[in-house]
Enzyme design. Structure first.
Site, short mmCIF file in Angstrom:
data_model
loop_
_atom_site.label_atom_id
_atom_site.label_comp_id
_atom_site.label_asym_id
_atom_site.label_seq_id
_atom_site.Cartn_x
_atom_site.Cartn_y
_atom_site.Cartn_z
N SER A 40 0.83 -1.20 0.00
CA SER A 40 0.00 0.00 0.00
C SER A 40 0.88 1.26 0.00
O SER A 40 1.66 1.47 -0.93
CB SER A 40 -0.95 -0.04 1.20
OG SER A 40 -1.89 1.01 1.12
N ASP A 93 -0.43 -3.71 -4.21
CA ASP A 93 -1.53 -2.76 -4.30
C ASP A 93 -1.12 -1.38 -3.79
O ASP A 93 -1.61 -0.89 -2.75
CB ASP A 93 -2.76 -3.25 -3.53
CG ASP A 93 -4.05 -2.71 -4.14
OD1 ASP A 93 -4.10 -2.56 -5.36
OD2 ASP A 93 -5.00 -2.42 -3.39
N HIS A 152 -8.25 -4.61 -0.74
CA HIS A 152 -6.90 -4.07 -0.61
C HIS A 152 -5.96 -5.10 0.00
O HIS A 152 -4.82 -5.28 -0.46
CB HIS A 152 -6.97 -2.82 0.26
CG HIS A 152 -5.78 -1.91 0.15
ND1 HIS A 152 -5.15 -1.61 -1.04
CD2 HIS A 152 -5.10 -1.21 1.10
CE1 HIS A 152 -4.16 -0.77 -0.83
NE2 HIS A 152 -4.09 -0.52 0.47
#
Length: 450
Positions: A159, A183, A253
């Site tokens: 992330s 991601d 996510h």
């Protein structure tokens, strides 16, 4: 704006976590109160090797050369987490360190910047990501002075941590061996220039996995190869409504980490196919990997060495794959080729069932209406949630949607079903089949003619 509201909703729904003290150096465990007040940045490095796999050891940023467990001549992988709105440690840290050390004799350094990432104010965490990158860059420069090679450094960022990895790589002139982005974070990074986010110039090789581009993830191509799980958007098995609570906000996510862990554990070998879009992939238009021969299509995971040179020559490559809702996530893919002879044009969808003993698996190919007409070749992608073998029978049904009048007929001169991800299995064929609309035909597959 919608993404910021989802971030706020996530903060409200996340539960508190507490840690336990022991003789090991553990990841910083904060409570929600500290996150609510806001934390000041403090970066720690926790070392894991095959010698101390179960017990992390904090490294001093300046005197690490005297640490007996840290050998700068070994490959070194950094794990960099992202935004931590409640201050709780990532649940996957222990799992990923063990799996990485199982790949090779390496140093695994967990970058603990929880003090700095744990803030209700996401914008503060984004600002702190730059300072975190500068801190780790200084550490890497000292590693290089002690004899380490940047070629053998691998940064894995999750992330917001993916952009931290990109900043580190940029500060070192792109000389880091590899960056893997799981991601990469989207909020505040959409539409920014490459120097303000992860991009291919940040390392000698950059691979990225996308699972949540319509919310917390970032759209677009960010690496030399970008893997798009289920198109990089909504993941199967994840909640569709807010009534599911915390999982609604984080499931898509977090799937990037779960898929990467599964690939590291060798429990799911997921093949991905170069294509211009996920829609084209589902329509069966991208089921060959000519550019990668003699190697096969790229496989998600740690070892991408056999595809690396080709990917560097091709530039940025997008590859797509589909998954199931549960581990091991892997679907079994078949290429289905039909040659039809019917006199009149027909449109319809296809249902395929595979039989192995008493076990049956089924798929419906309905991404778009298929065209069946005189002497027309049609190619489809059939994806099954289960891998049955050997295949003893195949059932085929074509539905044209005709509800009134006589059933339409479709004549198949040739049907070939080819396993895509299992090269040791032979294609299966059948010849001259008369199909009636919405009527299932079951047959034993035959060896294909040369």
């Amino acid at each position: 704006m919608m993404t910021l509201w989802r971030l706020l909703g996530l903060v409200v729904l996340l539960v508190f976590c507490t840690g336990q003290d022991n003789d090991c150096d553990n990841f910083t465990d904060l409570d929600f109160r500290e996150s609510f007040i806001g934390t000041s940045l403090y970066v720690r490095l926790l070392l894991y090797t095959r010698t101390n796999l179960a017990c992390g050891q904090e490294l001093h940023h300046h005197n690490f050369a005297r640490e007996p467990l840290f050998n700068v001549t070994r490959p070194t992988t950094f794990i960099i987490h992202g935004y931590r709105p409640t201050g709780a440690p990532p649940v996957w840290i222990d799992h990923i360190t063990r799996l990485l050390v199982a790949q090779a004799d390496m140093n695994v350094l967990v970058v603990d910047w929880n003090r700095g990432a744990a803030n209700l104010n996401y914008f503060t965490a984004v600002a702190n990501s730059r300072y975190t990158a500068a801190n780790i860059t200084g550490f890497l420069q000292r590693m290089r002075d002690e004899g380490a090679s940047l070629d053998s450094v691998h940064l894995i960022g999750v992330s917001l941590g993916a952009h931290v990895a990109g900043y580190i790589g940029a500060l070192l002139g792109g000389r880091v061996g590899r960056i893997t982005g799981l991601d990469p974070a989207g909020p505040m990074f959409g539409g920014v220039p490459p120097e303000e986010r992860l991009d291919p110039s940040d390392a000698q090789f950059v691979d990225v996995l996308h699972t949540d581009m319509n919310s917390f993830g970032l759209r677009g191509s960010l690496g030399h190869i970008d893997f798009y799980a289920n198109g990089g958007l909504d993941q199967p098995g994840c909640p569709k409504t807010i009534f599911s609570g915390r999982s609604y906000f984080v499931c898509d996510h977090q799937r990037s980490v779960l898929l990467y862990l599964c690939a590291l554990n060798h429990t799911c070998r997921i093949t991905a196919y170069p294509c211009s879009s996920y829609s084209d992939f589902l329509h069966g238009q991208c089921l060959q990997c000519e550019a990668f021969k003699p190697a096969s299509c790229p496989v998600l995971g740690y070892d991408l060495s056999q595809w690396r040179d080709t990917l560097l020559k091709l530039g940025q490559t997008r590859v797509y794959f589909s998954t199931t809702a549960e581990p091991p996530y892997r679907k079994t893919n078949y290429r289905v080729d039909m040659i039809t002879w019917n006199r009149y044009l027909r449109w319809g969808v296809v249902t395929l069932r595979m039989h192995s003993g008493k076990n049956v698996t089924e798929t419906r190919i309905d991404h778009k209406l298929l065209r069946f007409e005189l002497y027309t070749a049609t190619r489809m992608l059939a994806q099954f949630d289960e891998d049955l073998y050997p295949i003893q029978k195949i059932s085929l049904r074509i539905v044209t949607g005709n509800l009134i009048g006589p059933r339409y007929k479709v004549r198949l001169l040739h049907l070939q079903i080819t396993p895509l991800d299992l090269p040791d299995r032979s294609p299966m064929c059948r010849y001259d089949i008369i199909m009636e609309d919405n009527a299932e035909v079951t047959f034993k597959p035959l060896p294909c003619d040369e």
